[in-house]
Structures are given as structure tokens and as C-alpha cells.
Design a protein around this motif. Structure first.
Motif, PDB file in Angstrom:
ATOM      1  N   ILE A  71       0.858  -1.184   0.000  1.00 49.51           N
ATOM      2  CA  ILE A  71       0.000   0.000   0.000  1.00 49.51           C
ATOM      3  C   ILE A  71       0.894   1.234   0.000  1.00 49.51           C
ATOM      4  O   ILE A  71       1.627   1.475   0.952  1.00 49.51           O
ATOM      5  CB  ILE A  71      -0.939   0.022   1.226  1.00 49.51           C
ATOM      6  CG1 ILE A  71      -1.860  -1.197   1.218  1.00 49.51           C
ATOM      7  CG2 ILE A  71      -1.751   1.314   1.248  1.00 49.51           C
ATOM      8  CD1 ILE A  71      -2.702  -1.339   2.487  1.00 49.51           C
ATOM      9  N   LEU A  72       0.848   1.987  -1.088  1.00 44.11           N
ATOM     10  CA  LEU A  72       1.615   3.225  -1.183  1.00 44.11           C
ATOM     11  C   LEU A  72       0.859   4.396  -0.570  1.00 44.11           C
ATOM     12  O   LEU A  72       1.453   5.287   0.026  1.00 44.11           O
ATOM     13  CB  LEU A  72       1.938   3.534  -2.647  1.00 44.11           C
ATOM     14  CG  LEU A  72       2.698   2.455  -3.409  1.00 44.11           C
ATOM     15  CD1 LEU A  72       2.865   2.867  -4.857  1.00 44.11           C
ATOM     16  CD2 LEU A  72       4.038   2.166  -2.752  1.00 44.11           C
ATOM     17  N   ALA A  73      -0.445   4.392  -0.742  1.00 43.17           N
ATOM     18  CA  ALA A  73      -1.295   5.448  -0.186  1.00 43.17           C
ATOM     19  C   ALA A  73      -2.696   4.902   0.004  1.00 43.17           C
ATOM     20  O   ALA A  73      -3.175   4.118  -0.809  1.00 43.17           O
ATOM     21  CB  ALA A  73      -1.335   6.655  -1.124  1.00 43.17           C
ATOM     22  N   VAL A  74      -3.324   5.302   1.091  1.00 44.13           N
ATOM     23  CA  VAL A  74      -4.729   4.986   1.332  1.00 44.13           C
ATOM     24  C   VAL A  74      -5.355   6.200   1.992  1.00 44.13           C
ATOM     25  O   VAL A  74      -4.762   6.829   2.862  1.00 44.13           O
ATOM     26  CB  VAL A  74      -4.918   3.713   2.201  1.00 44.13           C
ATOM     27  CG1 VAL A  74      -4.219   3.834   3.522  1.00 44.13           C
ATOM     28  CG2 VAL A  74      -6.390   3.409   2.406  1.00 44.13           C
ATOM     29  N   SER A  75      -6.515   6.546   1.495  1.00 44.58           N
ATOM     30  CA  SER A  75      -7.246   7.673   2.056  1.00 44.58           C
ATOM     31  C   SER A  75      -8.724   7.348   1.974  1.00 44.58           C
ATOM     32  O   SER A  75      -9.174   6.701   1.037  1.00 44.58           O
ATOM     33  CB  SER A  75      -6.943   8.947   1.264  1.00 44.58           C
ATOM     34  OG  SER A  75      -7.584  10.059   1.851  1.00 44.58           O
ATOM     35  N   GLY A  76      -9.453   7.792   2.968  1.00 46.27           N
ATOM     36  CA  GLY A  76     -10.874   7.512   2.925  1.00 46.27           C
ATOM     37  C   GLY A  76     -11.619   8.106   4.091  1.00 46.27           C
ATOM     38  O   GLY A  76     -11.056   8.820   4.913  1.00 46.27           O
ATOM     39  N   ARG A  77     -12.902   7.763   4.143  1.00 41.41           N
ATOM     40  CA  ARG A  77     -13.737   8.242   5.235  1.00 41.41           C
ATOM     41  C   ARG A  77     -14.610   7.111   5.737  1.00 41.41           C
ATOM     42  O   ARG A  77     -14.919   6.164   5.009  1.00 41.41           O
ATOM     43  CB  ARG A  77     -14.594   9.423   4.804  1.00 41.41           C
ATOM     44  CG  ARG A  77     -15.695   9.030   3.870  1.00 41.41           C
ATOM     45  CD  ARG A  77     -16.627  10.169   3.580  1.00 41.41           C
ATOM     46  NE  ARG A  77     -17.578   9.699   2.590  1.00 41.41           N
ATOM     47  CZ  ARG A  77     -18.055  10.437   1.622  1.00 41.41           C
ATOM     48  NH1 ARG A  77     -17.692  11.690   1.507  1.00 41.41           N
ATOM     49  NH2 ARG A  77     -18.911   9.932   0.771  1.00 41.41           N
ATOM     50  N   VAL A  78     -14.983   7.248   6.986  1.00 50.00           N
ATOM     51  CA  VAL A  78     -15.921   6.326   7.602  1.00 50.00           C
ATOM     52  C   VAL A  78     -17.034   7.157   8.204  1.00 50.00           C
ATOM     53  O   VAL A  78     -16.806   8.261   8.696  1.00 50.00           O
ATOM     54  CB  VAL A  78     -15.244   5.445   8.673  1.00 50.00           C
ATOM     55  CG1 VAL A  78     -14.278   4.470   8.028  1.00 50.00           C
ATOM     56  CG2 VAL A  78     -14.533   6.280   9.715  1.00 50.00           C
ATOM     57  N   ARG A  79     -18.247   6.632   8.132  1.00 50.06           N
ATOM     58  CA  ARG A  79     -19.414   7.333   8.664  1.00 50.06           C
ATOM     59  C   ARG A  79     -20.362   6.336   9.283  1.00 50.06           C
ATOM     60  O   ARG A  79     -20.429   5.198   8.853  1.00 50.06           O
ATOM     61  CB  ARG A  79     -20.164   8.070   7.564  1.00 50.06           C
ATOM     62  CG  ARG A  79     -19.438   9.214   6.966  1.00 50.06           C
ATOM     63  CD  ARG A  79     -20.306   9.927   5.985  1.00 50.06           C
ATOM     64  NE  ARG A  79     -20.482   9.086   4.787  1.00 50.06           N
ATOM     65  CZ  ARG A  79     -21.107   9.479   3.711  1.00 50.06           C
ATOM     66  NH1 ARG A  79     -21.640  10.668   3.656  1.00 50.06           N
ATOM     67  NH2 ARG A  79     -21.212   8.680   2.672  1.00 50.06           N
TER      68      ARG A  79
END
Length: 124
Positions: A71-79
Motif C-alpha cells: 500500500i503506497l497510499a490509502v485515504s478515505g472516510r468512515v461514517r
């Protein structure tokens, strides 16, 4: 529109070998009652299912890929609290016969080899 958060919590989600990244993250979000949070992290995936946006405004079909992937980059959101929503995008690298290959997109499913995710929860 912008909203300022004056209180936040931070926690780490460890996802072990063979576990679904999205399922593990969803479970922690439910247990910790995260209403809104941002996700980042690193690690190695065994396999991943991704999709991408299309020029027409929809999404491509799923690309099911076997790793291992760094994994080079991971971005996200949780709701959620009552209804859990996890949206992640990843950039990944793997070795191939032709050298290094990079792929990325919205994560539909991911099976971990060893992954750590950091979640910043914005609580008000």
C-alpha cells in the motif's frame, strides 16, 4: 460548506492475514461509535478488488487483482453509528515479470496480509 470539529479521537485498526480490510474497519467503526472519520494507513494486501470512474459519470466494473501489493497510499472516510459507510481509495504497487506495477482506485474489497489503518474520528 465547512464544519469545524473541536473534539477528535484517534485510533489504530490492525487487520491481520486473511481478514477483509473493509469488514474489520466497519466493525471497529461500529464498536467505537464513529460518526465521521478520516482513514489513512499502510501495509500489505493479499488481494484487492477496485473500480474507477468512467468518462460518462458511472463506475467501471470491478478489477479483481491478486498480490501481494504494497500500500503506497490509502485515504478515505468512515461514517455512521446506525448505518456504517466505509469509502477507501488506494494506490498500490506490486512486482511483476515486467518490473514494478502500480494500480489504484476505489476499494470494493481488500484482503490483508498485514495492514494498519489510522482513523481520526471527528466527534461533536
Amino acid at each position: 460548506m465547512s464544519i469545524e470539529s473541536r473534539r477528535e479521537r484517534r485510533f489504530i485498526v490492525r487487520v491481520g492475514r486473511g481478514e477483509s480490510v473493509l469488514a474489520a474497519l466497519s466493525e471497529q467503526v461500529r464498536e467505537l461509535e464513529v460518526s465521521l472519520g478520516h482513514v489513512s494507513g499502510f501495509g500489505v494486501l493479499r488481494s484487492v478488488k477496485l473500480d474507477l470512474p468512467t468518462a460518462a459519470g458511472g463506475r467501471t466494473g470491478a478489477y479483481a487483482l491478486e498480490g501481494p501489493f504494497e500500500i503506497l497510499a490509502v485515504s478515505g472516510r468512515v461514517r455512521g453509528v446506525d448505518e456504517i459507510s466505509v469509502d477507501l481509495a488506494m494506490q498500490l504497487a506490486r512486482a511483476t515479470d515486467a518490473g514494478l506495477s502500480c494500480v489504484g482506485g476505489r476499494v470494493l474489497d481488500a484482503i490483508a496480509e498485514d495492514v494498519e489503518l489510522s482513523v481520526v474520528s471527528f466527534d461533536e
